[in-house]
Design a protein around this motif. Structure first.
Motif, PDB file in Angstrom:
ATOM      1  N   ALA A 245       0.913  -1.310   0.103  1.00 21.83           N
ATOM      2  CA  ALA A 245       0.042   0.229   0.019  1.00 21.83           C
ATOM      3  C   ALA A 245       0.922   1.238   0.066  1.00 21.83           C
ATOM      4  CB  ALA A 245      -0.917  -0.033   1.251  1.00 21.83           C
ATOM      5  N   PRO A 246       0.423   2.433  -0.610  1.00 22.22           N
ATOM      6  CA  PRO A 246       1.270   3.511  -0.415  1.00 22.22           C
ATOM      7  C   PRO A 246       1.642   4.090   0.823  1.00 22.22           C
ATOM      8  CG  PRO A 246      -0.466   3.768  -2.085  1.00 22.22           C
ATOM      9  CD  PRO A 246      -1.015   2.579  -1.088  1.00 22.22           C
ATOM     10  N   PHE A 247       2.726   4.742   1.030  1.00 24.43           N
ATOM     11  CA  PHE A 247       3.020   5.239   2.412  1.00 24.43           C
ATOM     12  C   PHE A 247       3.940   6.355   1.974  1.00 24.43           C
ATOM     13  CE2 PHE A 247       6.150   1.949   1.217  1.00 24.43           C
ATOM     14  CZ  PHE A 247       7.358   2.377   1.659  1.00 24.43           C
ATOM     15  N   TRP A 248       4.092   7.102   2.895  1.00 25.07           N
ATOM     16  CA  TRP A 248       5.057   8.254   2.860  1.00 25.07           C
ATOM     17  C   TRP A 248       6.600   8.255   3.414  1.00 25.07           C
ATOM     18  CZ3 TRP A 248       0.758  11.640   5.535  1.00 25.07           C
ATOM     19  CH2 TRP A 248      -0.227  11.922   4.749  1.00 25.07           C
ATOM     20  N   PHE A 249       7.387   8.880   2.926  1.00 26.17           N
ATOM     21  CA  PHE A 249       8.686   8.764   3.319  1.00 26.17           C
ATOM     22  C   PHE A 249       9.328  10.200   3.684  1.00 26.17           C
ATOM     23  CE2 PHE A 249      13.561   8.367   2.347  1.00 26.17           C
ATOM     24  CZ  PHE A 249      13.702   7.492   3.310  1.00 26.17           C
ATOM     25  N   GLN A 250       9.959  10.100   4.994  1.00 31.86           N
ATOM     26  CA  GLN A 250      10.700  11.220   5.396  1.00 31.86           C
ATOM     27  C   GLN A 250      12.134  11.298   5.266  1.00 31.86           C
ATOM     28  OE1 GLN A 250      12.869  10.743   8.277  1.00 31.86           O
ATOM     29  NE2 GLN A 250      13.489  12.962   8.223  1.00 31.86           N
ATOM     30  N   LEU A 251      12.595  12.491   4.661  1.00 26.76           N
ATOM     31  CA  LEU A 251      14.006  12.478   3.977  1.00 26.76           C
ATOM     32  C   LEU A 251      14.920  13.512   4.834  1.00 26.76           C
ATOM     33  CD1 LEU A 251      15.972  11.589   1.562  1.00 26.76           C
ATOM     34  CD2 LEU A 251      15.309  13.856   0.317  1.00 26.76           C
ATOM     35  N   TYR A 252      15.924  13.009   5.348  1.00 29.92           N
ATOM     36  CA  TYR A 252      16.911  13.869   5.913  1.00 29.92           C
ATOM     37  C   TYR A 252      17.920  14.375   4.624  1.00 29.92           C
ATOM     38  CZ  TYR A 252      15.368  12.962  10.675  1.00 29.92           C
ATOM     39  OH  TYR A 252      14.913  12.939  11.841  1.00 29.92           O
TER      40      TYR A 252
ATOM     41  N   ALA B 206      10.392   3.971  -6.194  1.00 26.80           N
ATOM     42  CA  ALA B 206      10.210   2.643  -6.493  1.00 26.80           C
ATOM     43  C   ALA B 206       9.379   1.881  -5.443  1.00 26.80           C
ATOM     44  CB  ALA B 206      11.729   1.981  -6.620  1.00 26.80           C
ATOM     45  N   ALA B 207       9.358   2.366  -4.082  1.00 27.16           N
ATOM     46  CA  ALA B 207       8.707   1.509  -3.184  1.00 27.16           C
ATOM     47  C   ALA B 207       7.070   1.903  -3.205  1.00 27.16           C
ATOM     48  CB  ALA B 207       9.418   1.724  -1.671  1.00 27.16           C
ATOM     49  N   GLY B 208       6.722   3.093  -4.038  1.00 28.05           N
ATOM     50  CA  GLY B 208       5.418   3.271  -3.992  1.00 28.05           C
ATOM     51  C   GLY B 208       5.399   4.486  -3.366  1.00 28.05           C
ATOM     52  N   CYS B 209       6.050   5.239  -2.568  1.00 27.09           N
ATOM     53  CA  CYS B 209       5.726   6.408  -1.661  1.00 27.09           C
ATOM     54  C   CYS B 209       5.201   7.388  -2.550  1.00 27.09           C
ATOM     55  CB  CYS B 209       7.170   6.725  -1.097  1.00 27.09           C
ATOM     56  SG  CYS B 209       7.723   5.731   0.088  1.00 27.09           S
ATOM     57  N   ASP B 210       3.904   7.957  -2.110  1.00 23.76           N
ATOM     58  CA  ASP B 210       3.394   8.983  -2.926  1.00 23.76           C
ATOM     59  C   ASP B 210       3.434  10.464  -2.346  1.00 23.76           C
ATOM     60  OD1 ASP B 210       1.843   8.503  -1.173  1.00 23.76           O
ATOM     61  OD2 ASP B 210      -0.129   8.189  -2.125  1.00 23.76           O
ATOM     62  N   ALA B 211       4.211  10.430  -1.415  1.00 25.00           N
ATOM     63  CA  ALA B 211       4.837  11.872  -0.854  1.00 25.00           C
ATOM     64  C   ALA B 211       5.970  11.545  -0.128  1.00 25.00           C
ATOM     65  CB  ALA B 211       3.741  12.454   0.135  1.00 25.00           C
ATOM     66  N   LEU B 212       6.898  12.846  -0.390  1.00 25.81           N
ATOM     67  CA  LEU B 212       8.295  13.076   0.376  1.00 25.81           C
ATOM     68  C   LEU B 212       8.230  13.881   1.242  1.00 25.81           C
ATOM     69  CD1 LEU B 212      11.131  11.742  -0.125  1.00 25.81           C
ATOM     70  CD2 LEU B 212      11.601  13.821  -1.260  1.00 25.81           C
ATOM     71  N   ILE B 213       8.504  13.594   2.641  1.00 24.29           N
ATOM     72  CA  ILE B 213       8.473  14.667   3.745  1.00 24.29           C
ATOM     73  C   ILE B 213       9.759  14.941   4.021  1.00 24.29           C
ATOM     74  CG2 ILE B 213       7.921  15.022   5.951  1.00 24.29           C
ATOM     75  CD1 ILE B 213       5.346  13.363   5.739  1.00 24.29           C
ATOM     76  N   LEU B 214      10.278  16.310   3.571  1.00 23.58           N
ATOM     77  CA  LEU B 214      11.618  16.689   3.846  1.00 23.58           C
ATOM     78  C   LEU B 214      11.565  17.618   5.050  1.00 23.58           C
ATOM     79  CD1 LEU B 214      14.388  17.251   2.548  1.00 23.58           C
ATOM     80  CD2 LEU B 214      13.314  19.462   1.571  1.00 23.58           C
ATOM     81  N   THR B 215      12.316  16.908   6.114  1.00 25.02           N
ATOM     82  CA  THR B 215      12.736  17.570   7.486  1.00 25.02           C
ATOM     83  C   THR B 215      13.820  18.475   7.436  1.00 25.02           C
ATOM     84  OG1 THR B 215      11.957  15.562   8.471  1.00 25.02           O
ATOM     85  CG2 THR B 215      13.603  16.932   9.717  1.00 25.02           C
ATOM     86  N   LEU B 216      13.543  19.686   7.694  1.00 22.13           N
ATOM     87  CA  LEU B 216      14.620  20.886   7.714  1.00 22.13           C
ATOM     88  C   LEU B 216      15.170  21.357   9.014  1.00 22.13           C
ATOM     89  CD1 LEU B 216      12.842  23.436   5.578  1.00 22.13           C
ATOM     90  CD2 LEU B 216      14.692  21.644   4.677  1.00 22.13           C
ATOM     91  N   ASP B 217      14.738  20.738  10.259  1.00 26.15           N
ATOM     92  CA  ASP B 217      15.311  21.219  11.380  1.00 26.15           C
ATOM     93  C   ASP B 217      16.393  20.344  12.173  1.00 26.15           C
ATOM     94  OD1 ASP B 217      13.615  19.205  12.102  1.00 26.15           O
ATOM     95  OD2 ASP B 217      12.188  20.346  13.535  1.00 26.15           O
ATOM     96  N   LEU B 218      17.013  19.591  11.233  1.00 25.11           N
ATOM     97  CA  LEU B 218      18.036  18.605  11.941  1.00 25.11           C
ATOM     98  C   LEU B 218      19.571  18.830  11.109  1.00 25.11           C
ATOM     99  CD1 LEU B 218      17.967  16.491  14.060  1.00 25.11           C
ATOM    100  CD2 LEU B 218      18.358  14.807  12.101  1.00 25.11           C
ATOM    101  N   SER B 219      19.598  20.237  10.942  1.00 21.85           N
ATOM    102  CA  SER B 219      20.945  20.258  10.366  1.00 21.85           C
ATOM    103  C   SER B 219      22.079  20.259  11.376  1.00 21.85           C
ATOM    104  CB  SER B 219      21.175  21.820   9.930  1.00 21.85           C
ATOM    105  OG  SER B 219      20.308  22.167   8.628  1.00 21.85           O
ATOM    106  N   VAL B 220      21.684  20.333  12.657  1.00 20.18           N
ATOM    107  CA  VAL B 220      22.626  20.153  13.845  1.00 20.18           C
ATOM    108  C   VAL B 220      21.618  19.285  14.743  1.00 20.18           C
ATOM    109  CG1 VAL B 220      24.230  22.157  13.473  1.00 20.18           C
ATOM    110  CG2 VAL B 220      21.894  22.307  14.874  1.00 20.18           C
TER     111      VAL B 220
ATOM    112  N   GLY C 204       6.962  14.443  -7.101  1.00 16.05           N
ATOM    113  CA  GLY C 204       5.791  14.130  -6.934  1.00 16.05           C
ATOM    114  C   GLY C 204       5.446  15.075  -5.563  1.00 16.05           C
ATOM    115  N   LYS C 205       4.441  14.874  -4.808  1.00 13.12           N
ATOM    116  CA  LYS C 205       4.172  15.753  -3.527  1.00 13.12           C
ATOM    117  C   LYS C 205       5.180  15.987  -2.658  1.00 13.12           C
ATOM    118  CE  LYS C 205      -0.173  16.264  -4.862  1.00 13.12           C
ATOM    119  NZ  LYS C 205      -0.833  17.475  -5.332  1.00 13.12           N
ATOM    120  N   LEU C 206       5.413  17.078  -2.260  1.00 14.97           N
ATOM    121  CA  LEU C 206       6.637  17.194  -1.440  1.00 14.97           C
ATOM    122  C   LEU C 206       6.094  18.235  -0.072  1.00 14.97           C
ATOM    123  CD1 LEU C 206       9.873  17.360  -0.825  1.00 14.97           C
ATOM    124  CD2 LEU C 206       9.812  19.495  -1.955  1.00 14.97           C
ATOM    125  N   VAL C 207       6.433  17.476   1.024  1.00 12.50           N
ATOM    126  CA  VAL C 207       5.802  18.230   2.369  1.00 12.50           C
ATOM    127  C   VAL C 207       7.304  18.542   3.052  1.00 12.50           C
ATOM    128  CG1 VAL C 207       4.637  17.813   4.527  1.00 12.50           C
ATOM    129  CG2 VAL C 207       3.971  16.419   2.488  1.00 12.50           C
TER     130      VAL C 207
END
Length: 389
Positions: free
Chosen positions: A123-130, A147-161, A247-250
């Motif tokens: 089933a589709p799921f979302w993936f969080q990217l550092y 390729a895994a079928g993720c239909d949204a990418l969640i980009l985390t911005l608050d972990l540079s340190v 695709g969709k970017l969060v």
């Protein structure tokens, strides 16, 4: 299974069943934990407006997040090392999310891999990217998520340190964990957890080992991880990441209305108001405290979601009333996972669903999509005039 009334019951059971090292990783914040505590107390300070004499028959919690039909406006937040809270934890939580009709988000720093979740749920799921320094690995990770079928990418911005997390340091939690006599002794007092870990082969970071250059086992992982935090991360990175993703970017980790506007201009399809669960900048405001201002600034241009401090369906209703289009739960589902595995996550989601439905009824509404600030006592709504314009 004992009678479980709320998420706090699950937390208490998880505290007994999960080794201290991994339980504290979940139930802690950075520095003094002021922001971690504020996330919960700020929700409690917002009061609901009870209404009577209205028909509350035929209620519906069905909604959409990023155009996807969901049974309620709730998703499971990305949490690193969830597979150490319970064996195969990410897989079990993803299955529970599918059964509940909500979306699951896999963390970059998960124990189970993208491919594991794809095989287990279909089933589709979302993936969080550092955004790491190793750009080739980053590009391959984005392609694997596609390729895994993720239909949204969640980009985390608050972990540079990395925030200063005292409990993790005291417990020797690192990548890989630094096992001591004390931590090993504590693990041996959790026999069900130990048996689960013995049965599974998933005990390391599945998205990284065997995929990042030069990282073939746990021994080579530590040095690589230590080099990957990227303090050069900026808004410019969103452009090429979105182009590669297609695709969709969060965008996750926003607490400032000006940053939210920048995220919209950069092409975010949704933003997540989040302080990383109080695990980064201690002394920052609670997520819900800044939610109204951010919704007022960008709520018409993009979807605004929230995470941080959500422990009940009442918290979800308050967030929706303040303009959020969705709420992500992190610790709440992990406590269910630590207590009872997949069934515990299902139970956590069902508790939130029932609380959300019942509270909506008391406030005189039958459709979650019609809920607005009128269900809140006005004097308790967080101010929006204290931030810098």
């Amino acid at each position: 299974m004992k009678t479980i009334s709320d998420i706090e019951d699950l937390r208490r059971i998880a505290a007994r069943r999960v080794p201290r090292m991994f339980y504290d990783f979940v139930d802690s914040g950075s520095w003094t934990e002021q922001t971690y505590q504020l996330n919960q107390t700020s929700f409690k300070e917002i009061l609901l407006r009870q209404r009577v004499g209205r028909s509350i028959d035929g209620r519906s919690l069905k909604s959409k997040m990023l155009g996807v039909d969901v049974s309620m406006p709730v998703a499971i937040a990305p949490i690193g090392l969830a597979g150490m809270v319970h064996a195969d934890g990410e897989i079990l939580a993803a299955k529970a999310a599918v059964a509940a009709g909500v979306r699951y988000t896999l963390s970059t720093l998960s124990i189970a891999s993208l491919e594991d979740i794809q095989r287990a749920t279909d089933a589709p799921f979302w993936f969080q990217l550092y955004v790491m320094r190793d750009k080739q690995f980053l590009l391959s990770l984005i392609d694997r998520a596609k390729a895994a079928g993720c239909d949204a990418l969640i980009l985390t911005l608050d972990l540079s340190v990395l925030g200063n997390r005292f409990k993790d340091a005291k417990n020797g939690l690192s990548t890989p964990p630094k096992l001591t006599i004390s931590s090993l002794s504590n693990m041996l007092t959790k026999p069900k957890w130990c048996m689960g870990m013995l049965r599974t082969h998933r005990r390391n970071l599945g998205n990284i080992i065997g995929h990042a250059k030069g990282v073939g086992d746990v021994h080579s992982l530590s040095g690589w991880i230590g080099q990957q935090l990227n303090p050069a991360l900026s808004w410019k990175d969103i452009e090429w990441i979105k182009a590669r993703w297609g695709g969709k970017l969060v965008v996750k980790g926003l607490l400032d209305a000006e940053d939210a506007q920048t995220a919209v201009l950069a092409g975010a399809d949704a933003i997540i108001v989040s302080n990383h669960g109080g695990r980064q900048l201690d002394g920052a405001p609670a997520s819900v405290a800044v939610l109204p201002e951010i919704v007022d600034k960008v709520g018409r241009a993009t979807e605004v979601w929230i995470d941080g401090g959500i422990r009940s369906g009442q918290d979800v209703l308050k967030a929706i009333a303040l303009g959020a289009r969705g709420a992500l739960i992190g610790r709440a589902h992990l406590w269910g996972l630590g207590a009872y595995g997949e069934e515990g996550v299902k139970l956590a989601l069902e508790l939130i669903r029932k609380e959300l439905d019942l509270t909506m009824a008391f406030c005189g509404h039958t459709d979650i999509n019609s809920v607005d600030r009128s269900v809140l006592m006005e004097r308790t709504i967080p101010r929006t005039d204290y931030c810098v314009a």
